[in-house]
Design an enzyme around this catalytic site. Sequence first.
Site: not given
Length: 364
Positions: A182, A316, A101, A229
């Site tokens: 981000y 997760g 990623q 994503r």
Amino acid sequence: MSTVSLFTPIEFGDLFLPNRIVMAPMTRRRALYGKIPGELNALYYKQRSSAGLIVSESVEVDPFSAIDVPTRPGLTNAAQEAGWRLVTHAVHAAGGKIFAQLSHMGRTAHPSQLLEGRQPVGPSALAAAGTVYTSTGPESYATPRALEIPEIGTIVSAFASAARRARSAGFDGIEIHGANGYLIDQFLRDGSNTRTDRYGGSVENRTRFLLEIVASIGMHWPANRIGVRLSPTNSYQGMSDSDPLGHFSEIATLLDPLGLAYLHIVDPAVQTSGQPVTRPAIRSSFGGTLIVAGGYERTRAEKVLASGGADLVAFGEAFIANPDLPHRWRQHAALNVADKSTFYTPGEQGYTDYPSLSWSLSRK
């Protein structure tokens, strides 16, 4: 309802996955000095190789990120590339598959985390809400400097360079991190992007940065080894959008013809914020493979797969505490409970010391 379950194999791009259980990308702050993965990181990922697919923790593409900051590992130089090669070799030796990623922090970086006195950057001069973890503790986010158009091209090239290194390091593919506040997410959402040039305004313009990154990575990887994503309703790091349902459906439509490996949507199984559930609209806008994440446990995951609402489900916290999660679920065994106090602490405690089911049974 179909008979698809978490343990139904799937052809994933040109990869075969033995199950539909994805290990979600999770920052763990265990890289060595210089943002270099080491043997401990390799063991951590190897332990979890029974996942149908592992998506690595977020990997920095920014060459100006300070090497001594206790955050995420990077993929900007030969030493970092060699460190990730340890990880991919360990995963492959255990029969697993792993995508890298790739991410840029953008406005969520603190000035102390950047080299040469640089300032955080973003699409617009709007600071994120909240605080960022630094070597001296939590600090308020700084107001970023709005990127000039030539600088945007430089960052696109940084993603391409990291993707090239990822291929050399032995990864099976790339996930582009366009979620969770981000830099790419900052461009996508109108709460953080108020630009009036070709990178702002319309959904198509706000998606341009992401599409350029996809194209640049496509110089080193086939499209069916590239995933994206997104997190349409996630408010983490002060993110917002005036119409997540409409805007991200359009973004999914723009991504649909690219032949991507998958689209990975963070869309909580249980909505607590009053935000609309975007998964069904995105499912109808994107015809390719869809991964969903966001608080799913086994029962809800099985339901969304059986209904055709997604093709794979990412987990997760369950993978943090249960390195053999698929095996435990096959055996209907109890799960270890994650110790949140060790999520970001150094060393093996809370990282590689969670017992597997076989170890637990041998101790009885």
